[in-house]
Enzyme design. Structure first.
Site, short mmCIF file in Angstrom:
data_model
loop_
_atom_site.label_atom_id
_atom_site.label_comp_id
_atom_site.label_asym_id
_atom_site.label_seq_id
_atom_site.Cartn_x
_atom_site.Cartn_y
_atom_site.Cartn_z
N ARG A 28 0.83 -1.20 0.00
CA ARG A 28 0.00 0.00 0.00
C ARG A 28 0.87 1.26 0.00
O ARG A 28 0.57 2.24 -0.69
CB ARG A 28 -0.93 0.00 1.22
CG ARG A 28 -1.75 1.28 1.32
CD ARG A 28 -2.72 1.25 2.47
NE ARG A 28 -3.41 2.53 2.59
CZ ARG A 28 -4.38 2.78 3.45
NH1 ARG A 28 -4.81 1.82 4.26
NH2 ARG A 28 -4.96 3.96 3.52
N ASN A 58 -10.63 -4.27 -0.29
CA ASN A 58 -10.64 -3.19 -1.29
C ASN A 58 -9.81 -3.57 -2.51
O ASN A 58 -8.89 -4.36 -2.39
CB ASN A 58 -10.08 -1.91 -0.68
CG ASN A 58 -11.17 -1.07 -0.04
OD1 ASN A 58 -12.30 -1.07 -0.50
ND2 ASN A 58 -10.84 -0.35 1.02
N CYS A 75 -18.85 -1.91 1.92
CA CYS A 75 -17.96 -0.79 2.23
C CYS A 75 -18.56 -0.02 3.39
O CYS A 75 -19.78 0.04 3.56
CB CYS A 75 -17.85 0.11 1.00
SG CYS A 75 -16.79 1.54 1.26
N HIS A 113 -16.66 3.74 -3.46
CA HIS A 113 -15.83 4.94 -3.30
C HIS A 113 -16.17 6.01 -4.35
O HIS A 113 -15.36 6.89 -4.64
CB HIS A 113 -14.33 4.61 -3.30
CG HIS A 113 -13.93 3.85 -2.07
ND1 HIS A 113 -12.63 3.49 -1.80
CD2 HIS A 113 -14.66 3.39 -1.02
CE1 HIS A 113 -12.59 2.83 -0.64
NE2 HIS A 113 -13.81 2.75 -0.16
N TYR A 132 -14.56 10.40 -0.84
CA TYR A 132 -13.62 10.10 -1.92
C TYR A 132 -13.81 11.02 -3.13
O TYR A 132 -12.92 11.11 -3.97
CB TYR A 132 -13.75 8.64 -2.35
CG TYR A 132 -13.14 7.69 -1.35
CD1 TYR A 132 -11.82 7.29 -1.43
CD2 TYR A 132 -13.91 7.19 -0.29
CE1 TYR A 132 -11.26 6.43 -0.51
CE2 TYR A 132 -13.36 6.32 0.65
CZ TYR A 132 -12.04 5.94 0.53
OH TYR A 132 -11.48 5.10 1.46
#
Length: 437
Positions: A97, A151, A173, A203, A256
């Site tokens: 990440r 995700n 989510c 998102h 987002y």
């Protein structure tokens, strides 16, 4: 589903979120008779799995419930005859990440876990693993439900719908839940009194209308959003919205959307943060370290408060609620990622969408919303094109498909920038992308 009690499997069982999942099952035990909880992880997550497994057992013992917790590195052993499978893993751990967040920044592009180049690479690493799990489920527990909150949840759902015969899948989510709780707080009402008509993509979901006890209050919420800074998601910088923009938009954006409607400001915030305190993955790593130190304390037998600052609060509770509604055929409304089937007429029927659904034992039945407002329709369609190409690239390992996906993402300024980022990230993530090697 076994009358003697449910067998639930959590893949990524060593995750810091697992205690919240366990708390959710304890809370609902009368309606959701869990008999066995199998926590599965890989060799690299063995130590965390042990710690989380022990804490889970202490929590269940304190509650005095007959739930048996198993920890294993053998996924197939766990999946056999499962009723529900939840997925919450991270291929490449937080180190991967961090690369997703750092590399794009070098090229003047937002580096984020599920949006832009970072989202593309998380999908490329994750989708092949999820499809492998689905193949094992078809063989070992064909009647089980897959509840995915790994995700990017929307793209993972899209991949399962497009590239497998497995239909019993829902993506989950915590953003719609966080938005609902935020709205309740701003209006000074109970979250249970708030109903939001959610529709869009993961998102990239919008609140089309807000109701409090049946009364429409959307305008009021937009006015409140325009007067204060704040985000419902821990990992997104809380930049204020332009009040007149919100007024014109007329619907509720999710946190987002700041990446798309405030791109340059968000890039600057991220770049600065990466210099001063590290990218989000590095911040999370420290948080996780503290959490796992707490989890190791043999006197701890409840979910620690600190877990809420981890950014995924309410995730696991939402998963328990969803499982409960499927199992008990409740027919209540929840926001999930599922097949569109005409609910959003601006998107193809076979696409995965994030939308309010009636949850039944047969699955999720989307609540139709018709066309999306013209102001957001193009952006949502563009992101869906990006998602479909990303899924295809993840499955085929085709370099050129990945490059086109990267280039058409609104956060990437040019084909050349896309190629530079793609090449560097393919090299950086080589170990987790066997389909490209």
């Amino acid at each position: 589903m076994g009358k003697a009690g449910l067998r639930i499997v959590t893949i990524g069982g060593g995750s810091s979120y697992t205690p919240e999942l366990v708390e959710g099952f304890i809370k609902r035990f009368q309606e959701l008779p869990v008999k066995e909880l199998w926590l599965v992880d890989i060799e690299g997550g063995k130590e965390k799995l042990q710690i989380v497994g022990d804490l889970s057992r202490r929590m269940i013992e304190k509650a005095g419930l007959p739930i048996k917790v198993h920890t294993t590195l053998d996924r197939k052993e766990a999946l056999k005859d499962a009723d529900f499978v939840t997925t919450q893993f991270r291929v490449g751990f937080l180190e991967a990440r961090a690369l997703d967040e750092k590399i794009p920044l070098k090229y003047g592009v937002i580096g984020q876990e599920t949006n832009g180049p970072g989202g593309l690479f998380k999908a490329l690493r994750t989708i092949p693993v999820v499809l492998e799990i689905v193949r094992e489920m078809e063989e070992l527990c064909p009647d089980a439900w897959l509840i995915n909150f790994t995700n990017p949840a929307g793209m993972v759902t899209e991949a399962v719908l497009r590239h497998s015969r497995f239909k019993k899948v829902m993506g989950l989510c915590n953003v719609p839940i966080g938005m609902t709780m935020r709205i309740a707080k701003e209006l000074g009402v109970e979250p249970s009194d708030v109903h939001v008509d959610f529709a869009g993509l993961n998102h990239m979901v919008f609140g089309l209308q807000v109701y409090v006890k049946g009364e429409e209050r959307t305008k009021e919420v937009l006015e409140l959003m325009g007067t204060e800074e704040g985000s419902t998601v821990k990992n997104i910088e809380e930049l204020a919205w332009e009040p007149d923009f919100l007024k014109g938009l007329g619907i509720i954006p999710c946190p987002y959307h700041r990446y798309y409607f405030q791109t340059s400001k968000m890039y600057e915030e991220e770049r600065e943060a990466s210099i001063n305190k590290g990218v989000r993955a590095e911040v999370v790593k420290e948080l996780e370290k503290e959490l796992f130190q707490k989890y190791q304390d043999v006197r701890l037998d409840t979910k620690p408060k600190e877990l809420e600052s981890r950014g995924g609060a309410y995730y696991s509770d939402a998963a328990c609620r969803l499982i409960d509604s499927i199992y008990n055929d409740r027919g209540d409304i929840q926001t999930v990622n599922t097949r569109n089937d005409g609910a959003i007429s601006s998107l193809p029927d076979e696409s995965a969408v994030e939308i309010n659904c009636r949850i039944t034992k047969e699955g999720a039945i989307p609540v139709p919303v018709g066309e999306l407002p013209i102001s957001i329709r193009g952006l949502v369609q563009q992101i869906k094109s990006f998602e479909v190409l990303t899924v295809d690239a993840a499955v085929t390992g085709d370099y050129h498909t990945a490059l086109v996906a990267m280039t058409i993402n609104p956060l990437v300024p040019s084909d050349t920038a896309a190629k530079h980022i793609l090449d560097e990230m393919l090299e950086a993530h080589r170990d987790y992308l066997p389909q490209f090697n």
